[in-house]
Design a protein around this motif. Structure first.
Motif, mmCIF file in Angstrom:
data_model
loop_
_atom_site.group_PDB
_atom_site.id
_atom_site.type_symbol
_atom_site.label_atom_id
_atom_site.label_comp_id
_atom_site.label_asym_id
_atom_site.label_seq_id
_atom_site.Cartn_x
_atom_site.Cartn_y
_atom_site.Cartn_z
ATOM 1 N N LEU A 244 -18.976 5.121 7.291
ATOM 2 C CA LEU A 244 -19.536 5.971 6.232
ATOM 3 C C LEU A 244 -20.075 5.172 5.044
ATOM 4 N N ASN A 245 -20.185 3.851 5.191
ATOM 5 C CA ASN A 245 -20.566 3.003 4.062
ATOM 6 C C ASN A 245 -19.688 3.320 2.853
ATOM 7 N N ALA A 246 -18.391 3.353 3.112
ATOM 8 C CA ALA A 246 -17.428 3.794 2.099
ATOM 9 C C ALA A 246 -17.422 2.894 0.873
ATOM 10 N N TRP A 247 -17.631 1.591 1.065
ATOM 11 C CA TRP A 247 -17.542 0.671 -0.060
ATOM 12 C C TRP A 247 -18.553 1.031 -1.136
ATOM 13 N N ARG A 248 -19.773 1.359 -0.747
ATOM 14 C CA ARG A 248 -20.807 1.695 -1.733
ATOM 15 C C ARG A 248 -20.477 2.995 -2.458
ATOM 16 N N SER A 249 -19.979 3.993 -1.750
ATOM 17 C CA SER A 249 -19.696 5.298 -2.377
ATOM 18 C C SER A 249 -18.429 5.275 -3.225
ATOM 19 N N ASN A 250 -17.532 4.299 -2.963
ATOM 20 C CA ASN A 250 -16.343 4.069 -3.804
ATOM 21 C C ASN A 250 -15.513 5.337 -4.028
ATOM 22 N N PRO A 251 -15.030 5.969 -2.953
ATOM 23 C CA PRO A 251 -14.235 7.188 -3.120
ATOM 24 C C PRO A 251 -12.827 6.895 -3.621
ATOM 25 N N TYR A 252 -12.106 7.959 -3.973
ATOM 26 C CA TYR A 252 -10.669 7.842 -4.212
ATOM 27 C C TYR A 252 -9.987 7.718 -2.849
ATOM 28 N N MET A 253 -8.987 6.865 -2.803
ATOM 29 C CA MET A 253 -8.256 6.625 -1.560
ATOM 30 C C MET A 253 -6.769 6.875 -1.762
ATOM 31 N N PHE A 254 -6.125 7.425 -0.747
ATOM 32 C CA PHE A 254 -4.668 7.403 -0.696
ATOM 33 C C PHE A 254 -4.268 6.021 -0.188
ATOM 34 N N VAL A 255 -3.377 5.355 -0.907
ATOM 35 C CA VAL A 255 -2.914 4.023 -0.535
ATOM 36 C C VAL A 255 -1.441 4.124 -0.156
ATOM 37 N N TYR A 256 -1.117 3.669 1.050
ATOM 38 C CA TYR A 256 0.255 3.737 1.543
ATOM 39 C C TYR A 256 0.792 2.320 1.746
ATOM 40 N N ASP A 257 1.873 1.989 1.033
ATOM 41 C CA ASP A 257 2.606 0.757 1.304
ATOM 42 C C ASP A 257 3.742 1.103 2.271
ATOM 43 N N PHE A 258 4.045 0.177 3.163
ATOM 44 C CA PHE A 258 5.096 0.474 4.152
ATOM 45 C C PHE A 258 5.812 -0.806 4.560
ATOM 46 N N LYS A 259 6.977 -0.619 5.154
ATOM 47 C CA LYS A 259 7.721 -1.735 5.733
ATOM 48 C C LYS A 259 7.964 -1.442 7.204
ATOM 49 N N ILE B 224 6.186 2.517 20.983
ATOM 50 C CA ILE B 224 6.863 1.231 21.120
ATOM 51 C C ILE B 224 8.087 1.248 20.206
ATOM 52 N N PRO B 225 9.064 0.363 20.426
ATOM 53 C CA PRO B 225 10.336 0.457 19.678
ATOM 54 C C PRO B 225 10.276 -0.086 18.259
ATOM 55 N N PHE B 226 9.237 0.290 17.538
ATOM 56 C CA PHE B 226 9.107 -0.076 16.135
ATOM 57 C C PHE B 226 8.582 1.120 15.359
ATOM 58 N N SER B 227 8.997 1.204 14.103
ATOM 59 C CA SER B 227 8.537 2.266 13.210
ATOM 60 C C SER B 227 8.138 1.632 11.882
ATOM 61 N N ILE B 228 7.457 2.406 11.065
ATOM 62 C CA ILE B 228 7.238 1.986 9.686
ATOM 63 C C ILE B 228 7.844 3.038 8.765
ATOM 64 N N GLN B 229 8.254 2.593 7.589
ATOM 65 C CA GLN B 229 8.735 3.516 6.565
ATOM 66 C C GLN B 229 7.831 3.401 5.344
ATOM 67 N N ILE B 230 7.334 4.532 4.872
ATOM 68 C CA ILE B 230 6.463 4.553 3.701
ATOM 69 C C ILE B 230 7.299 4.248 2.463
ATOM 70 N N THR B 231 6.902 3.233 1.700
ATOM 71 C CA THR B 231 7.664 2.838 0.511
ATOM 72 C C THR B 231 6.965 3.221 -0.790
ATOM 73 N N ARG B 232 5.660 3.488 -0.720
ATOM 74 C CA ARG B 232 4.925 3.841 -1.932
ATOM 75 C C ARG B 232 3.642 4.555 -1.536
ATOM 76 N N VAL B 233 3.289 5.596 -2.304
ATOM 77 C CA VAL B 233 2.020 6.303 -2.110
ATOM 78 C C VAL B 233 1.323 6.362 -3.463
ATOM 79 N N SER B 234 0.070 5.951 -3.497
ATOM 80 C CA SER B 234 -0.679 5.972 -4.747
ATOM 81 C C SER B 234 -2.122 6.379 -4.483
ATOM 82 N N ILE B 235 -2.878 6.554 -5.566
ATOM 83 C CA ILE B 235 -4.296 6.920 -5.473
ATOM 84 C C ILE B 235 -5.091 5.913 -6.290
ATOM 85 N N GLU B 236 -6.162 5.389 -5.721
ATOM 86 C CA GLU B 236 -7.017 4.467 -6.469
ATOM 87 C C GLU B 236 -8.441 4.523 -5.904
ATOM 88 N N ARG B 237 -9.409 4.119 -6.718
ATOM 89 C CA ARG B 237 -10.768 3.976 -6.220
ATOM 90 C C ARG B 237 -10.800 2.815 -5.233
#
Length: 200
Positions: A175-190, A105-118
């Motif tokens: 995967l019941n991810a909330w209980r296992s509390n893994p590290y996640m890649f977090v992507y902010d975008f516009k 579709i005629p829309f895109s996103i641009q990644i503005t920040r990448v971080s790691i957090e539980r």
């Protein structure tokens, strides 16, 4: 380099949330939360990389500044009918199987920040950025369900943004991810309308 395509999870109406500007963040699993990790940006490919005991064990899918074309999956039915012949009569044995094709579709996103957090470090504000919204005095998200053969979006409601997000991420990953509390890649975008660099 050809622009890559990203397809959001429409079981949770995520594409609509991105297009209306309410979803501006996404997460994906990086590694087990029990690991002692370090991380840095790879100087060769620019991707945030996680290390454990001196070895790289996970790498972000996207980097800051990258532009991704938004895609959707369109359901098709393959015209393919199998039949048996008995004299001059013909019986249809199977229904045409469902197939999907990728459409942009005629829309895109641009990644503005990448971080790691539980995973459990997410704040209430970040829950809203990642698909949770207010429903009256409570909080929730939309989930696509099949009722009498029709696909409809139903609201799933909780007392707090974090409870709603915990349910949503568990449904998304299975995967019941909330209980296992893994590290996640977090992507902010516009959001960007194709042909412009204008944030919507």
């Amino acid at each position: 380099m050809e622009m890559r395509t990203i397809i959001f999870n429409n079981a949770f109406n995520d594409t609509s949330s991105v297009l209306n500007g309410t979803k501006t963040q996404m997460r994906c699993r990086a590694c087990c939360g029990d690991d002692e990790i370090s991380f840095c940006t790879d100087k060769d490919d620019g991707l945030l990389t996680i290390f454990h005991n001196g070895y790289d064990i996970a790498k972000a899918n996207y980097k800051v500044g990258e532009v991704l074309q938004i895609g959707i999956l369109q359901r098709l039915k393959e015209i393919e009918v199998y039949s048996d012949h008995v004299g001059d009569s013909k019986m249809i044995i199977t229904e045409p199987p469902e197939r999907y094709c990728k459409k942009t579709i005629p829309f895109s996103i641009q990644i503005t920040r990448v971080s790691i957090e539980r995973l459990k470090d997410i704040s209430d504000d970040e829950c809203f950025k990642d698909g949770v919204f207010r429903i009256g005095e409570k909080y929730g998200y939309e989930f696509c369900n099949s009722i009498e053969g029709n696909l409809v979006f139903q609201e799933v409601v909780f007392e707090s943004p974090r409870e709603a997000f915990a349910s949503k991420i568990n449904e998304e990953t299975g995967l019941n991810a909330w209980r296992s509390n893994p590290y996640m890649f977090v992507y902010d975008f516009k959001l960007i309308k194709d042909g412009t660099n204008e944030k919507r």
